[in-house]
Write a protein that holds these residues in place. Structure first.
Motif, short mmCIF file in Angstrom:
data_model
loop_
_atom_site.label_atom_id
_atom_site.label_comp_id
_atom_site.label_asym_id
_atom_site.label_seq_id
_atom_site.Cartn_x
_atom_site.Cartn_y
_atom_site.Cartn_z
N PRO A 155 0.74 -1.20 -0.08
CA PRO A 155 0.20 -0.02 -0.13
C PRO A 155 0.90 1.30 0.11
O PRO A 155 1.86 1.15 0.89
N PRO A 156 0.41 2.57 -0.65
CA PRO A 156 1.37 3.53 -0.88
C PRO A 156 1.91 3.98 0.48
O PRO A 156 2.89 4.53 0.78
N SER A 157 0.98 4.05 1.51
CA SER A 157 1.17 4.62 2.83
C SER A 157 2.16 3.65 3.65
O SER A 157 2.56 4.31 4.77
N SER A 158 2.39 2.47 3.14
CA SER A 158 3.12 1.50 4.11
C SER A 158 4.69 1.96 4.20
O SER A 158 5.33 2.37 3.27
N ASP A 159 5.16 1.57 5.42
CA ASP A 159 6.78 1.71 5.79
C ASP A 159 7.42 0.47 5.60
O ASP A 159 8.59 0.27 6.08
N VAL A 160 6.69 -0.46 4.97
CA VAL A 160 7.44 -1.87 4.77
C VAL A 160 8.47 -2.20 4.06
O VAL A 160 8.44 -1.65 2.81
N GLU A 161 9.52 -2.47 4.53
CA GLU A 161 10.70 -2.92 3.52
C GLU A 161 10.77 -4.49 3.31
O GLU A 161 10.60 -5.21 4.24
N LEU A 162 11.33 -4.67 2.45
CA LEU A 162 11.53 -6.30 1.94
C LEU A 162 12.95 -6.42 1.79
O LEU A 162 13.77 -5.69 1.17
N ILE A 163 13.41 -7.47 2.35
CA ILE A 163 14.76 -8.10 2.02
C ILE A 163 14.59 -9.33 1.14
O ILE A 163 13.91 -10.18 1.98
N GLY A 164 15.31 -9.76 0.13
CA GLY A 164 15.21 -10.90 -0.34
C GLY A 164 16.34 -11.89 0.01
O GLY A 164 17.24 -11.62 0.68
N THR A 165 16.04 -13.33 -0.45
CA THR A 165 17.05 -14.24 -0.46
C THR A 165 17.05 -14.99 -1.56
O THR A 165 16.21 -15.02 -2.38
N LEU A 166 18.28 -15.66 -1.61
CA LEU A 166 18.33 -16.63 -2.77
C LEU A 166 18.28 -18.21 -2.33
O LEU A 166 18.63 -18.52 -1.22
N TYR A 167 17.82 -18.93 -3.32
CA TYR A 167 17.51 -20.49 -2.79
C TYR A 167 18.89 -21.11 -3.25
O TYR A 167 19.50 -21.11 -4.45
N LEU A 168 19.58 -21.90 -2.34
CA LEU A 168 20.85 -22.55 -2.38
C LEU A 168 20.52 -23.74 -3.25
O LEU A 168 19.72 -24.53 -3.01
N SER A 169 21.33 -23.65 -4.54
CA SER A 169 21.06 -24.79 -5.36
C SER A 169 22.37 -24.76 -6.47
O SER A 169 23.24 -23.79 -6.22
N PRO A 170 22.76 -25.67 -7.39
CA PRO A 170 24.12 -25.65 -7.77
C PRO A 170 24.41 -24.35 -8.80
O PRO A 170 25.53 -24.17 -9.12
N THR A 171 23.33 -23.63 -9.14
CA THR A 171 23.55 -22.50 -9.85
C THR A 171 23.97 -21.37 -9.23
O THR A 171 24.52 -20.32 -9.89
N LEU A 172 24.12 -21.47 -7.86
CA LEU A 172 24.50 -20.37 -7.18
C LEU A 172 26.34 -20.41 -6.94
O LEU A 172 26.81 -21.53 -6.63
N THR A 173 26.72 -19.47 -7.52
CA THR A 173 28.14 -19.34 -7.49
C THR A 173 28.93 -18.32 -6.52
O THR A 173 27.94 -17.37 -6.11
N PRO A 174 30.10 -18.37 -6.46
CA PRO A 174 30.62 -17.33 -5.36
C PRO A 174 30.68 -15.96 -6.16
O PRO A 174 30.55 -14.95 -5.45
N ALA A 175 30.61 -15.89 -7.52
CA ALA A 175 30.64 -14.60 -8.21
C ALA A 175 29.11 -14.29 -7.94
O ALA A 175 28.93 -12.86 -7.98
N GLU A 176 28.09 -15.13 -8.18
CA GLU A 176 26.65 -14.56 -7.66
C GLU A 176 26.42 -14.00 -6.50
O GLU A 176 25.76 -13.04 -6.50
N VAL A 177 27.08 -14.58 -5.42
CA VAL A 177 27.21 -14.25 -4.23
C VAL A 177 27.68 -12.76 -3.90
O VAL A 177 27.26 -11.80 -3.25
N GLN A 178 28.67 -12.67 -4.70
CA GLN A 178 29.49 -11.08 -4.77
C GLN A 178 28.34 -10.17 -5.26
O GLN A 178 28.15 -8.98 -4.76
#
Ligand SMILES: NC(=O)N[C@@H](CC(=O)O)C(=O)O
Length: 379
Positions: free
Chosen positions: A67-90
């Motif tokens: 909602p436009p008046s909301s003060d909510v902040e979202l923080i995302g996460t990544l799903y651990l799987s073989p496609t996740l590399t150290p470069a993607e972590v950086q």
């Protein structure tokens, strides 16, 4: 005299599922309704959020539903799987919110294969991720662990001891990567509480409000209370309550609020009268608490004499562990002692007038539906 009003540093929910369209349009506004300011969003979508560009796109989509008046902040996460590399972590660690300049991706979530909702792509061995974990340690990303191992007849593992059997992995990971911040998610057992306490300051633990209330008897036969990990025994519940009552700084709120359509929770509804389907379908795992979250936490903590720890549980402990800023100046959540009834369900607008079957697929039943809560958010 019992308190009639409580002021809290802005609450954070460090484990929440808000799903995808169209369900996300019903769920995302409920974060603010439940009193949350920062929400740490789980990546077990379909397909899972397994790289940075997917995560940023998902967060943009979710933010457009606030909602436009909301003060909510979202923080995302990544799903651990073989496609996740150290470069993607950086790359993940470098993403900042275009408006606030704040960190946008906080961590990586690991799901052991097959233990819960959308975990088919989950992991089978932690060792193959050593380089990824080492990079996360360097970059300051958090490792969020779903702490269960799959059921196994040979090892006599079932949903009842899956968490206790997992704890060896927590200890091994912590020993190997002592500076990596690790969170054991949604702990349900005395053994898990003890294991986290034994670890150093880089290991935290989220505890859901429903696990502060439920035991085995409450979900066996009652689909609305069924979630993974399943609630355990009275002694386990006591250990969860005791650690919150003690104010231990590494234990905090992660609601694991996990909405599922009524049709997926209730086999008889999902079958739509078809006996064969009813007999073969399961019950989706997940308890939905987002719309009532902070009043629910206040109610539960008060019930076991820990209301004075509410702010630590729902805000300051996690803010400190995750290095999130504390509320600026007068920004506070205010709760007042005022009776409200938990709605019996929440339904997507477009489906409110549909027949029962279509509505069941677009309707979510919250935890404690129909019960009275003595606390209400007033600002
Ligand atoms: N907790 C649950 O029972 N379900 C969660 C997944 C999870 O966190 O296990 C869901 O996404 O539905």
């Amino acid at each position: 005299m019992a308190a009639t009003e409580i002021q809290l540093d802005l609450p954070v929910d460090m484990h929440v599922h808000v799903r995808q369209p169209p369900m996300s349009s019903l769920i995302v506004p409920h974060l603010a309704l439940g009193g949350i300011q920062t929400a740490y969003i789980m990546p077990n979508t379909i397909p899972p959020i397994s790289n940075v560009s997917q995560c940023v796109e998902y967060l943009d989509q979710l933010e457009s539903l606030l909602p436009p008046s909301s003060d909510v902040e979202l923080i995302g996460t990544l799903y651990l799987s073989p496609t996740l590399t150290p470069a993607e972590v950086q790359r993940a660690a470098a993403v900042r919110h275009p408006k606030t300049g704040r960190l946008r991706i906080g961590g990586v979530k690991s799901y052991p294969r097959g233990v819960t909702t959308n975990s088919d792509g989950g992991i089978e061995s932690y060792d193959v991720y050593d380089e990824v974990f080492a990079e996360m340690e360097r970059q300051g990303l958090v490792l969020n662990l779903h702490g269960e191992v799959p059921s196994d007849e040979e090892k006599n593992i079932t949903v009842l001891n899956a968490e206790a059997s997992f704890l060896q992995h927590l200890h091994k990971l912590h020993a190997k990567f002592p500076k990596l911040r690790i969170v054991l998610e949604h702990a349900t057992t005395a053994a898990a509480v003890e294991a986290v306490k034994q670890c150093g300051d880089t290991v935290g633990c989220s505890i859901t409000p429903h696990h502060l209330q439920l035991i085995v008897d409450d979900w066996a036969g009652k689909p609305v209370n069924f979630c993974k990990p399943v609630a355990k025994t009275w002694d386990d519940r006591k250990a969860l309550r005791d650690v919150i009552r003690s104010g231990h700084p590494r234990f905090f709120l992660g609601s694991d609020s996990a909405p599922h359509p009524f049709a997926s929770k209730m086999p008889s509804a999902a079958s739509h009268g078809d006996v064969q389907t009813a007999a073969s379908c399961g019950c989706a795992a997940g308890v939905y608490t987002s719309p009532i979250l902070i009043p629910l936490c206040a109610t539960l903590l008060e019930s076991f004499g820990a209301l004075d720890r509410l702010e630590a549980y729902v805000s300051t402990n996690a803010r400190s562990f995750y290095r999130l800023p504390v509320s600026q100046g007068s920004a506070k959540r205010i709760l007042r002692r005022e009776q409200t009834t938990v709605p019996s369900s929440f339904t997507l607008d477009a489906h409110k007038d549909k027949d029962d079957w279509a509505r069941d697929k677009a309707q979510v039943v919250p935890f404690w539906a129909g019960k009275e809560l003595p606390w209400k958010i007033i600002s």
